[in-house]
Design a protein around this motif. Structure first.
Motif, PDB file in Angstrom:
ATOM      1  N   VAL A 171       0.861  -1.249  -0.026  1.00  0.00           N
ATOM      2  CA  VAL A 171       0.048  -0.045  -0.108  1.00  0.00           C
ATOM      3  C   VAL A 171       0.846   1.452  -0.040  1.00  0.00           C
ATOM      4  O   VAL A 171       0.503   2.254  -0.539  1.00  0.00           O
ATOM      5  N   LYS A 193       3.961   1.398  -1.475  1.00  0.00           N
ATOM      6  CA  LYS A 193       4.361   1.607  -2.679  1.00  0.00           C
ATOM      7  C   LYS A 193       3.182   2.011  -3.813  1.00  0.00           C
ATOM      8  O   LYS A 193       3.357   2.849  -4.553  1.00  0.00           O
ATOM      9  N   GLN A 194       2.000   1.856  -3.555  1.00  0.00           N
ATOM     10  CA  GLN A 194       0.784   2.232  -4.304  1.00  0.00           C
ATOM     11  C   GLN A 194       0.612   3.658  -4.053  1.00  0.00           C
ATOM     12  O   GLN A 194       0.465   4.521  -4.964  1.00  0.00           O
ATOM     13  N   SER A 210       2.915   5.972  -5.901  1.00  0.00           N
ATOM     14  CA  SER A 210       3.049   5.873  -7.194  1.00  0.00           C
ATOM     15  C   SER A 210       2.496   7.023  -8.037  1.00  0.00           C
ATOM     16  O   SER A 210       1.658   8.000  -7.745  1.00  0.00           O
ATOM     17  N   MET A 232      -1.468   7.246  -8.574  1.00  0.00           N
ATOM     18  CA  MET A 232      -2.103   7.742  -7.583  1.00  0.00           C
ATOM     19  C   MET A 232      -2.137   9.004  -7.186  1.00  0.00           C
ATOM     20  O   MET A 232      -3.259   9.786  -6.869  1.00  0.00           O
ATOM     21  N   GLN A 273      -3.750  -6.478  -1.612  1.00  0.00           N
ATOM     22  CA  GLN A 273      -3.247  -5.304  -2.190  1.00  0.00           C
ATOM     23  C   GLN A 273      -2.524  -5.376  -3.233  1.00  0.00           C
ATOM     24  O   GLN A 273      -2.665  -4.208  -4.222  1.00  0.00           O
ATOM     25  N   ASN A 274      -1.793  -6.392  -3.387  1.00  0.00           N
ATOM     26  CA  ASN A 274      -0.844  -6.487  -4.603  1.00  0.00           C
ATOM     27  C   ASN A 274      -1.922  -6.755  -5.935  1.00  0.00           C
ATOM     28  O   ASN A 274      -1.829  -6.187  -7.088  1.00  0.00           O
ATOM     29  N   HIS A 327      -3.881  -3.525  -7.521  1.00  0.00           N
ATOM     30  CA  HIS A 327      -2.850  -2.288  -7.793  1.00  0.00           C
ATOM     31  C   HIS A 327      -3.543  -1.302  -8.708  1.00  0.00           C
ATOM     32  O   HIS A 327      -2.953  -0.151  -8.829  1.00  0.00           O
ATOM     33  N   ASP A 328      -4.198  -1.767  -9.520  1.00  0.00           N
ATOM     34  CA  ASP A 328      -5.251  -0.961 -10.451  1.00  0.00           C
ATOM     35  C   ASP A 328      -6.577  -0.411  -9.929  1.00  0.00           C
ATOM     36  O   ASP A 328      -7.334   0.106 -10.823  1.00  0.00           O
ATOM     37  N   ARG A 329      -6.738  -0.678  -8.642  1.00  0.00           N
ATOM     38  CA  ARG A 329      -8.115  -0.333  -8.134  1.00  0.00           C
ATOM     39  C   ARG A 329      -9.243  -1.029  -8.822  1.00  0.00           C
ATOM     40  O   ARG A 329     -10.432  -0.061  -8.907  1.00  0.00           O
TER      41      ARG A 329
END
Length: 647
Positions: free
Chosen positions: A415, A417-418, A421, A424, A554-555, A558-560
């Protein structure tokens, strides 16, 4: 003997005739002067609504009487007679309204008056047979019965008018006129305000129709009436707020609208115009709702001036302390698993203070309670300074800086890392088009903070503890929470209060079930629950490796595509089939968005939660719920006064 017998018979006949004449002549004389009874008529007055004011009485028409010549109100009060109130059967029920008679000597000689005095002391009205006592010598009570509740000085003289009303009234009804101050329960307090607003709508219709626009005199008159009504109406919401001239303006507008109705004979044109007005109003309402939602979210994200001032003042004071003055007492209790440990992650000093203060104030033995407060680098000094000058009594307090958790980095936490990004950051700060995401709550920048995701790292934050009670910073504790530590979670990881109803707060509200990963693993109708007051069994957490479960999901998101942002959706997934349901009295939600939360539920709740945008420290907070929060703050405290913070 026969002659004597004949004379005796004639004398008897003469006596009988004289007796009949003596008895019947007053009756005929009385009924002839008073009334003549038709075959199918009754005395009926048009009823006047109870909420009618004194000035309005004169506008109501009285039906022409079939049994008496029509008289004015003054005559009725001076010469009351006998009223027929029942036409449903052949029997006539009469009632004496007064004992006084304008003709001298008729008081004791009238046989009808004598009969009514003996038998008609009371009358039964309406279907419930309510008995109304009639006092023979009380003129006030008599006047209330016959349209004379309002005195002659207050009521203007009613002019004789032809009947305009065709509404039929039940013969069993007894109508009374009541003063405006005695408006019965059930009558809307804004009835006249609604009438005025309705007149404005009707006027708007007539102003737009072709048949009335061709009459400049009418249009000029109608626009004048509209201005008068708007000026009288103002911001009034109740009839009591209207000026005295409101009734006069209402009548004048009604007369003008009647003219418009006579000019407009095309009903279809009126219907079309009303539909257009409804459509336009609905569109305006939709726009205003959207604007109100945006402004509410904007206000919720904005830090009030006082709450911005407070941490600045506290930080300044903290760095003036000596190193020896910056430490909290009883630090040896921080890792004692036998005590009651609370986890609180917040960057709001005042909110964290309320959580700690309310918990300690309601604890039977505060010395057993240990509070672990984690905040960000910006508010670390202010948070420490607050609890140094406002210690939580015998309880133990610890304040940590999230920046000191060196193990919590982007290589360990997906999370983090996201959140860093470019996509985000672009989602929050560059792409601000309204159509990019219709649900504005997902655009709250708080989701960029790791503070909201610390709840998924409890074992790492508290490696030597076995059980922790998590509290959000927008809750208030109202009861001793010691009992929750003895609850057996029966092998589950987290204790929660379920929040689902018939069609809301279920899994399909938070997760994207069009994605096969979600639809194959979860039930869309599964009951949701809430963060805010949750007990965690850290031993079970470590045994089931819950942190790794959280990281894997969570991985995948990554693109929601599985869920939007926030902590509840990943919480529902991570703790799927690992939750222990707590009694609802432990945790009551909705005080930050729902003004209709049940008062009894709030009073018996152990913890109340201001989840939503209407936080109690904001001006937009729900007023009736603010006291539960503000009573745990001492607004006489020096720094609060300096920052102009008040309830």
């Amino acid at each position: 003997m026969k002659m004597k017998a004949g004379v005796l018979r004639w004398k008897t006949v003469v006596i009988l005739v004289l007796m009949l004449i003596t008895v019947l002549s007053p009756i005929f004389l009385y009924t002839d002067t008073r009334f003549s009874i038709p075959s199918s008529s009754s005395f009926i007055l048009d009823p006047i609504p109870d909420n009618t004011s004194i000035q309005q009485v004169s506008t109501f028409a009285i039906r022409p009487l079939n049994v008496l010549p029509q008289e004015s109100l003054t005559v009725l009060k001076q010469e009351p007679g006998v009223i027929n109130v029942n036409n449903s059967d052949s029997s006539w029920k009469t009632r004496q309204l007064t004992e006084e008679d304008n003709h001298e000597g008729a008081k004791d000689e009238n046989p009808i008056r004598q009969v009514t005095e003996e038998q008609m002391g009371e009358i039964k009205a309406d279907d419930n047979h309510e008995t109304l006592e009639v006092e023979k010598n009380d003129p006030v009570e008599q006047e209330k019965i016959i349209l004379t509740t309002v005195s002659a000085k207050e009521v203007p003289k009613i002019e004789q008018q032809p009947a305009k009303s065709s509404r039929k009234v039940s013969s069993k009804e007894v109508h009374r006129i009541k003063p405006e101050k005695q408006t019965p329960q059930g009558v809307p307090v804004d009835a006249r305000v609604r009438h005025l607003k309705d007149q404005l709508i009707r006027a708007k219709v007539y102003l737009s129709l072709a048949s009335t626009r061709n009459n400049p005199h009418f249009i000029r008159e109608l626009r004048l009436r509209v201005k008068d009504v708007q000026r009288v109406l103002g911001d009034s919401t109740k009839d009591s707020e209207l000026p005295r001239s409101a009734i006069e303006k209402l009548k004048a507008m009604e007369e003008t609208l009647v003219k418009g109705r006579q000019m407009q004979d095309d009903c279809s044109a009126v219907v079309k115009k009303l539909r257009a007005i409804i459509h336009s109003t609905e569109e305006q309402l939709r726009v205003h709702k959207k604007q109100a939602l945006f402004l509410t979210h904007l206000t919720a994200k904005t830090l009030p001036k006082g709450l911005h001032c407070l941490p600045l003042r506290l930080t300044t004071e903290y760095f003036t302390l000596n190193t020896s003055e910056r430490h909290f007492p009883n630090q040896e209790k921080l890792e004692d698993p036998k005590l009651y440990h609370y986890a609180l992650f917040s960057d709001n000093v005042l909110a964290a203070a309320v959580v700690v203060n309310s918990t300690v104030s309601n604890a039977k033995d505060p010395s057993n309670h240990v509070f672990h407060v984690v905040t960000d680098k910006l508010n670390y000094a202010a948070m420490r300074m607050w609890f140094l000058i406002n210690p939580p009594g015998k309880a133990t307090i610890q304040v940590q800086n999230v920046e000191e958790f060196t193990w919590l980095n982007a290589s360990y936490s997906p999370v983090l890392k996201q959140l860093g990004s470019p996509s985000m950051i672009d989602y929050y700060f560059k792409n601000r088009r309204a159509d990019s995401d219709p649900n504005m709550k997902f655009r709250n920048p708080k989701y960029l903070s790791i503070m909201n995701h610390l709840r998924f790292y409890m074992p790492e934050i508290f490696p030597k503890l076995n059980k922790v009670l998590f509290l959000d910073d927008d809750v208030v504790v109202q009861k001793d929470l010691a009992r929750i530590w003895s609850l057996d979670l029966q092998g589950k990881v987290i204790g929660v209060v379920e929040t689902c109803g018939e069609s809301f707060h279920r899994f399909d509200r938070y997760l994207n079930f069009s994605n096969p990963l979600i639809s194959k693993n979860f039930d869309p109708r599964a009951c949701g629950w809430a963060f805010g007051m949750n007990v965690f069994d850290l031993k079970e957490w470590r045994r089931q490796n819950i942190t790794e479960v959280y990281h894997s999901w969570q991985n995948l998101n990554h693109d929601r595509q599985l869920w939007k942002l926030g902590t509840l959706p990943p919480g529902l997934i991570t703790f799927w089939k690992r939750t222990f349901p707590l009694d609802r009295s432990w945790h009551v939600l909705g005080l930050g968005y729902n003004p209709n939360v049940n008062q009894k539920d709030i009073e018996r709740a152990a913890v109340v939660h201001y989840n939503g945008n209407l936080k109690p420290w904001l001006e937009i907070g729900i007023p009736k719920f603010k006291n539960y929060w503000t009573k745990y703050i001492d607004y006489e405290q020096q720094y609060l006064r300096e920052c102009n913070l008040s309830p």
